[in-house]
Design a protein around this motif. Structure first.
Motif, PDB file in Angstrom:
ATOM      1  N   THR A 234     -72.223  43.003 -42.188  1.00  0.00           N
ATOM      2  CA  THR A 234     -71.467  44.230 -41.929  1.00  0.00           C
ATOM      3  C   THR A 234     -72.340  45.449 -42.185  1.00  0.00           C
ATOM      4  O   THR A 234     -72.348  46.390 -41.384  1.00  0.00           O
ATOM      5  CB  THR A 234     -70.204  44.278 -42.813  1.00  0.00           C
ATOM      6  OG1 THR A 234     -69.400  43.138 -42.516  1.00  0.00           O
ATOM      7  CG2 THR A 234     -69.403  45.539 -42.564  1.00  0.00           C
ATOM      8  N   ARG A 235     -73.084  45.442 -43.268  1.00  0.00           N
ATOM      9  CA  ARG A 235     -73.990  46.566 -43.574  1.00  0.00           C
ATOM     10  C   ARG A 235     -75.013  46.767 -42.466  1.00  0.00           C
ATOM     11  O   ARG A 235     -75.261  47.896 -42.023  1.00  0.00           O
ATOM     12  CB  ARG A 235     -74.740  46.310 -44.878  1.00  0.00           C
ATOM     13  CG  ARG A 235     -73.989  46.685 -46.110  1.00  0.00           C
ATOM     14  CD  ARG A 235     -74.770  46.502 -47.396  1.00  0.00           C
ATOM     15  NE  ARG A 235     -76.201  46.711 -47.300  1.00  0.00           N
ATOM     16  CZ  ARG A 235     -77.092  46.150 -48.101  1.00  0.00           C
ATOM     17  NH1 ARG A 235     -76.704  45.313 -49.039  1.00  0.00           N
ATOM     18  NH2 ARG A 235     -78.372  46.402 -47.976  1.00  0.00           N
TER      19      ARG A 235
ATOM     20  N   ASP B 276     -73.297  47.922 -39.163  1.00  0.00           N
ATOM     21  CA  ASP B 276     -72.873  49.322 -39.310  1.00  0.00           C
ATOM     22  C   ASP B 276     -74.067  50.258 -39.184  1.00  0.00           C
ATOM     23  O   ASP B 276     -73.989  51.296 -38.519  1.00  0.00           O
ATOM     24  CB  ASP B 276     -72.167  49.550 -40.644  1.00  0.00           C
ATOM     25  CG  ASP B 276     -70.783  48.952 -40.710  1.00  0.00           C
ATOM     26  OD1 ASP B 276     -70.257  48.516 -39.663  1.00  0.00           O
ATOM     27  OD2 ASP B 276     -70.217  48.906 -41.832  1.00  0.00           O
TER      28      ASP B 276
ATOM     29  N   SER C 199     -74.884  37.001 -45.576  1.00  0.00           N
ATOM     30  CA  SER C 199     -73.493  37.053 -46.030  1.00  0.00           C
ATOM     31  C   SER C 199     -72.708  37.979 -45.104  1.00  0.00           C
ATOM     32  O   SER C 199     -73.289  38.806 -44.389  1.00  0.00           O
ATOM     33  CB  SER C 199     -73.433  37.585 -47.471  1.00  0.00           C
ATOM     34  OG  SER C 199     -73.828  38.948 -47.498  1.00  0.00           O
ATOM     35  N   LYS C 200     -71.394  37.848 -45.139  1.00  0.00           N
ATOM     36  CA  LYS C 200     -70.567  38.730 -44.314  1.00  0.00           C
ATOM     37  C   LYS C 200     -70.795  40.183 -44.707  1.00  0.00           C
ATOM     38  O   LYS C 200     -70.828  41.068 -43.858  1.00  0.00           O
ATOM     39  CB  LYS C 200     -69.092  38.367 -44.452  1.00  0.00           C
ATOM     40  CG  LYS C 200     -68.740  37.085 -43.756  1.00  0.00           C
ATOM     41  CD  LYS C 200     -67.256  36.811 -43.832  1.00  0.00           C
ATOM     42  CE  LYS C 200     -66.949  35.484 -43.153  1.00  0.00           C
ATOM     43  NZ  LYS C 200     -65.519  35.217 -43.091  1.00  0.00           N
ATOM     44  N   ARG C 201     -70.942  40.413 -45.991  1.00  0.00           N
ATOM     45  CA  ARG C 201     -71.158  41.777 -46.482  1.00  0.00           C
ATOM     46  C   ARG C 201     -72.461  42.362 -45.933  1.00  0.00           C
ATOM     47  O   ARG C 201     -72.495  43.499 -45.465  1.00  0.00           O
ATOM     48  CB  ARG C 201     -71.168  41.759 -48.001  1.00  0.00           C
ATOM     49  CG  ARG C 201     -71.310  43.108 -48.623  1.00  0.00           C
ATOM     50  CD  ARG C 201     -71.223  42.994 -50.127  1.00  0.00           C
ATOM     51  NE  ARG C 201     -71.484  44.280 -50.742  1.00  0.00           N
ATOM     52  CZ  ARG C 201     -71.789  44.437 -51.993  1.00  0.00           C
ATOM     53  NH1 ARG C 201     -71.858  43.402 -52.797  1.00  0.00           N
ATOM     54  NH2 ARG C 201     -72.017  45.635 -52.476  1.00  0.00           N
ATOM     55  N   MET C 202     -73.533  41.588 -46.003  1.00  0.00           N
ATOM     56  CA  MET C 202     -74.808  42.085 -45.497  1.00  0.00           C
ATOM     57  C   MET C 202     -74.764  42.242 -43.976  1.00  0.00           C
ATOM     58  O   MET C 202     -75.302  43.208 -43.431  1.00  0.00           O
ATOM     59  CB  MET C 202     -75.980  41.191 -45.893  1.00  0.00           C
ATOM     60  CG  MET C 202     -77.314  41.760 -45.426  1.00  0.00           C
ATOM     61  SD  MET C 202     -78.751  40.816 -45.918  1.00  0.00           S
ATOM     62  CE  MET C 202     -78.950  41.400 -47.580  1.00  0.00           C
TER      63      MET C 202
END
Length: 75
Positions: A57-58, A61, A52-55
């Motif tokens: 990004t995590r 980062d 996912s985009k969220r994962m």
């Protein structure tokens, strides 16, 4: 789709580089560094799980944080 493959390649390349320096380094250790469940990381590396985009990004980062920490240690 291309982003998925690029992230997969990046993670695999990074894990391979670490394993060259430390052959006993495990996928579980790598997952711990990235703050990702080991099963999720395994599935990502094997192309069985979409990120996912969220994962993504995590993970990126966290890779950036690790890279900066490493640069400080080397300098």
């Amino acid at each position: 789709m291309i982003e998925q493959i690029e992230l997969q390649k990046l993670l695999y390349r990074e894990l391979s580089d670490i394993k060259v320096r430390n052959p006993y380094f495990t996928l579980r250790s790598y997952a711990r560094r990235l703050n990702v469940p080991p099963s999720a990381l395994s599935e990502i590396l094997n192309g069985k799980r979409r990120v996912s985009k969220r994962m993504a990004t995590r993970i990126t980062d966290r890779l950036t944080e690790l890279f900066i920490s490493y640069q400080r240690m080397v300098s």
